[in-house]
Design a protein around this motif. Structure first.
Motif, PDB file in Angstrom:
ATOM      1  N   LEU A  98      32.202  54.298  79.846  1.00 41.85           N
ATOM      2  CA  LEU A  98      32.765  55.644  79.689  1.00 41.85           C
ATOM      3  C   LEU A  98      33.605  56.061  80.882  1.00 41.85           C
ATOM      4  O   LEU A  98      34.654  56.684  80.727  1.00 41.85           O
ATOM      5  CB  LEU A  98      31.655  56.666  79.450  1.00 41.85           C
ATOM      6  CG  LEU A  98      31.010  56.648  78.068  1.00 41.85           C
ATOM      7  CD1 LEU A  98      29.824  57.604  78.030  1.00 41.85           C
ATOM      8  CD2 LEU A  98      32.019  57.000  76.984  1.00 41.85           C
ATOM      9  N   ALA A  99      33.141  55.719  82.079  1.00 41.32           N
ATOM     10  CA  ALA A  99      33.880  56.110  83.288  1.00 41.32           C
ATOM     11  C   ALA A  99      34.899  55.059  83.714  1.00 41.32           C
ATOM     12  O   ALA A  99      35.645  55.276  84.664  1.00 41.32           O
ATOM     13  CB  ALA A  99      32.899  56.367  84.427  1.00 41.32           C
ATOM     14  N   LYS A 100      34.920  53.933  83.034  1.00 42.58           N
ATOM     15  CA  LYS A 100      35.784  52.823  83.446  1.00 42.58           C
ATOM     16  C   LYS A 100      37.079  52.729  82.658  1.00 42.58           C
ATOM     17  O   LYS A 100      38.073  52.211  83.160  1.00 42.58           O
ATOM     18  CB  LYS A 100      35.022  51.495  83.313  1.00 42.58           C
ATOM     19  CG  LYS A 100      33.767  51.400  84.172  1.00 42.58           C
ATOM     20  CD  LYS A 100      34.108  51.404  85.637  1.00 42.58           C
ATOM     21  CE  LYS A 100      32.882  51.165  86.499  1.00 42.58           C
ATOM     22  NZ  LYS A 100      33.205  51.162  87.929  1.00 42.58           N
ATOM     23  N   LEU A 101      37.070  53.179  81.406  1.00 40.43           N
ATOM     24  CA  LEU A 101      38.273  53.062  80.584  1.00 40.43           C
ATOM     25  C   LEU A 101      39.313  54.086  80.989  1.00 40.43           C
ATOM     26  O   LEU A 101      38.984  55.201  81.400  1.00 40.43           O
ATOM     27  CB  LEU A 101      37.936  53.233  79.102  1.00 40.43           C
ATOM     28  CG  LEU A 101      37.792  51.939  78.303  1.00 40.43           C
ATOM     29  CD1 LEU A 101      36.607  51.138  78.793  1.00 40.43           C
ATOM     30  CD2 LEU A 101      37.661  52.232  76.821  1.00 40.43           C
ATOM     31  N   SER A 102      40.568  53.722  80.840  1.00 41.60           N
ATOM     32  CA  SER A 102      41.671  54.634  81.075  1.00 41.60           C
ATOM     33  C   SER A 102      41.615  55.791  80.081  1.00 41.60           C
ATOM     34  O   SER A 102      41.093  55.641  78.966  1.00 41.60           O
ATOM     35  CB  SER A 102      43.011  53.903  80.908  1.00 41.60           C
ATOM     36  OG  SER A 102      43.095  52.801  81.776  1.00 41.60           O
ATOM     37  N   ASP A 103      42.170  56.925  80.454  1.00 42.31           N
ATOM     38  CA  ASP A 103      42.263  58.055  79.541  1.00 42.31           C
ATOM     39  C   ASP A 103      42.912  57.603  78.237  1.00 42.31           C
ATOM     40  O   ASP A 103      43.906  56.867  78.244  1.00 42.31           O
ATOM     41  CB  ASP A 103      43.114  59.179  80.147  1.00 42.31           C
ATOM     42  CG  ASP A 103      42.442  59.858  81.324  1.00 42.31           C
ATOM     43  OD1 ASP A 103      41.286  59.505  81.652  1.00 42.31           O
ATOM     44  OD2 ASP A 103      43.076  60.754  81.919  1.00 42.31           O
ATOM     45  N   GLY A 104      42.327  58.036  77.119  1.00 42.16           N
ATOM     46  CA  GLY A 104      42.876  57.658  75.819  1.00 42.16           C
ATOM     47  C   GLY A 104      42.530  56.256  75.377  1.00 42.16           C
ATOM     48  O   GLY A 104      43.035  55.793  74.348  1.00 42.16           O
ATOM     49  N   GLY A 105      41.666  55.572  76.119  1.00 40.76           N
ATOM     50  CA  GLY A 105      41.277  54.208  75.766  1.00 40.76           C
ATOM     51  C   GLY A 105      40.327  54.160  74.583  1.00 40.76           C
ATOM     52  O   GLY A 105      39.974  55.191  74.001  1.00 40.76           O
ATOM     53  N   SER A 106      39.900  52.955  74.232  1.00 38.74           N
ATOM     54  CA  SER A 106      39.060  52.826  73.042  1.00 38.74           C
ATOM     55  C   SER A 106      38.003  51.740  73.181  1.00 38.74           C
ATOM     56  O   SER A 106      38.174  50.760  73.905  1.00 38.74           O
ATOM     57  CB  SER A 106      39.918  52.518  71.812  1.00 38.74           C
ATOM     58  OG  SER A 106      40.462  51.205  71.900  1.00 38.74           O
ATOM     59  N   PHE A 107      36.911  51.956  72.456  1.00 40.77           N
ATOM     60  CA  PHE A 107      35.870  50.964  72.256  1.00 40.77           C
ATOM     61  C   PHE A 107      35.896  50.554  70.788  1.00 40.77           C
ATOM     62  O   PHE A 107      35.976  51.419  69.904  1.00 40.77           O
ATOM     63  CB  PHE A 107      34.481  51.545  72.546  1.00 40.77           C
ATOM     64  CG  PHE A 107      34.275  52.007  73.956  1.00 40.77           C
ATOM     65  CD1 PHE A 107      33.891  51.107  74.949  1.00 40.77           C
ATOM     66  CD2 PHE A 107      34.439  53.336  74.293  1.00 40.77           C
ATOM     67  CE1 PHE A 107      33.685  51.544  76.252  1.00 40.77           C
ATOM     68  CE2 PHE A 107      34.239  53.783  75.586  1.00 40.77           C
ATOM     69  CZ  PHE A 107      33.859  52.879  76.567  1.00 40.77           C
ATOM     70  N   THR A 108      35.823  49.255  70.531  1.00 43.35           N
ATOM     71  CA  THR A 108      35.692  48.760  69.163  1.00 43.35           C
ATOM     72  C   THR A 108      34.488  47.834  69.112  1.00 43.35           C
ATOM     73  O   THR A 108      34.465  46.802  69.781  1.00 43.35           O
ATOM     74  CB  THR A 108      36.945  48.010  68.691  1.00 43.35           C
ATOM     75  OG1 THR A 108      38.095  48.852  68.848  1.00 43.35           O
ATOM     76  CG2 THR A 108      36.804  47.606  67.232  1.00 43.35           C
ATOM     77  N   LEU A 109      33.488  48.219  68.333  1.00 42.29           N
ATOM     78  CA  LEU A 109      32.265  47.448  68.193  1.00 42.29           C
ATOM     79  C   LEU A 109      32.324  46.657  66.892  1.00 42.29           C
ATOM     80  O   LEU A 109      33.232  46.819  66.082  1.00 42.29           O
ATOM     81  CB  LEU A 109      31.052  48.384  68.213  1.00 42.29           C
ATOM     82  CG  LEU A 109      31.014  49.406  69.353  1.00 42.29           C
ATOM     83  CD1 LEU A 109      29.726  50.229  69.292  1.00 42.29           C
ATOM     84  CD2 LEU A 109      31.186  48.748  70.703  1.00 42.29           C
ATOM     85  N   THR A 110      31.339  45.783  66.692  1.00 43.60           N
ATOM     86  CA  THR A 110      31.300  44.969  65.477  1.00 43.60           C
ATOM     87  C   THR A 110      29.952  45.118  64.803  1.00 43.60           C
ATOM     88  O   THR A 110      28.908  44.890  65.424  1.00 43.60           O
ATOM     89  CB  THR A 110      31.552  43.484  65.800  1.00 43.60           C
ATOM     90  OG1 THR A 110      32.873  43.350  66.363  1.00 43.60           O
ATOM     91  CG2 THR A 110      31.460  42.630  64.548  1.00 43.60           C
ATOM     92  N   SER A 111      29.981  45.524  63.531  1.00 38.06           N
ATOM     93  CA  SER A 111      28.755  45.569  62.736  1.00 38.06           C
ATOM     94  C   SER A 111      28.796  44.386  61.762  1.00 38.06           C
ATOM     95  O   SER A 111      28.693  43.247  62.188  1.00 38.06           O
ATOM     96  CB  SER A 111      28.590  46.925  62.044  1.00 38.06           C
ATOM     97  OG  SER A 111      29.684  47.218  61.198  1.00 38.06           O
TER      98      SER A 111
END
Length: 199
Positions: A98-111
């Motif tokens: 959360l504190a490491k990604l650039s502003d406006g960044g994204s996480f994509t997980l896999t289910s």
């Protein structure tokens, strides 16, 4: 963009890297492969990965172990394998990032497909997949700094069918290209809080 792909050497990870690698800088991570080794079930290992990478714009996770077996043979521990690795491992990537990604960044997980189209022996995976969908939905409304979060839920990949196809009777395998495009939609697009189905 600088994108960490965790599980980059797996079938799904390769589809992600093939799709995004032409347009972005990919940092490959894995438990025993890639440029950076990380055990996503270990928060300290995840923190160390982020410390090595400095700022990144997106994180894609295609990793996470689950147990397969007959329901009557499951134990609390075999269920916990999927919850610790596939669920909490990917949750760790988000919490630590959360504190490491650039502003406006994204996480994509896999289910995955099994929480909507189950197979025998797949209850552990179905449980983990459902939990990840709930996490993405809940976390999306609390993301700071314009960060986004989604999950991709692919069916059995065609490239994986020779190894796993007999476990998935009647399932139509999906091409790696279509799977890669779903991750591109999450990383490069604007949606958040979604489970992107590739079936």
């Amino acid at each position: 963009m600088r994108i960490i792909v965790v599980g980059a050497e797996g079938d799904i990870g390769k589809a992600v890297c093939d799709e995004l690698g032409f347009r972005h800088e990919i940092i490959k991570a894995g438990r025993s492969s890639g440029e950076i080794q990380v055990d996503i079930a270990n928060r300290a290992s995840v923190d160390a990965m982020y410390a090595r990478c400095a700022k990144v714009d997106a994180v894609v996770s295609t990793a996470g172990d689950v147990h397969f077996g007959a329901l009557g043979e499951y134990t609390e521990e075999t269920f916990m394998l999927g919850l610790r690795h596939k669920v909490m491992g990917q949750v760790n990537l988000v919490l630590a990032g959360l504190a490491k990604l650039s502003d406006g960044g994204s996480f994509t997980l896999t289910s995955g497909v099994l929480d909507r189209d189950p197979i025998r022996t797949g209850t552990g995976a179905a449980t983990a997949n459902g939990a990840l969908g709930g996490f993405v939905l809940g976390a999306a409304i609390e993301m700071p700094r314009g960060l986004r979060i989604n999950a991709v839920s692919p069916g059995l990949l065609a490239v994986s069918a020779p190894r796993y196809g007999e476990w998935f009777p009647g399932h139509e395998p999906v091409p790696s290209k279509r799977v890669g495009l779903a991750y591109a939609k999450s990383v490069e697009g604007a949606i958040t809080g979604k489970v992107i189905i590739v079936g």
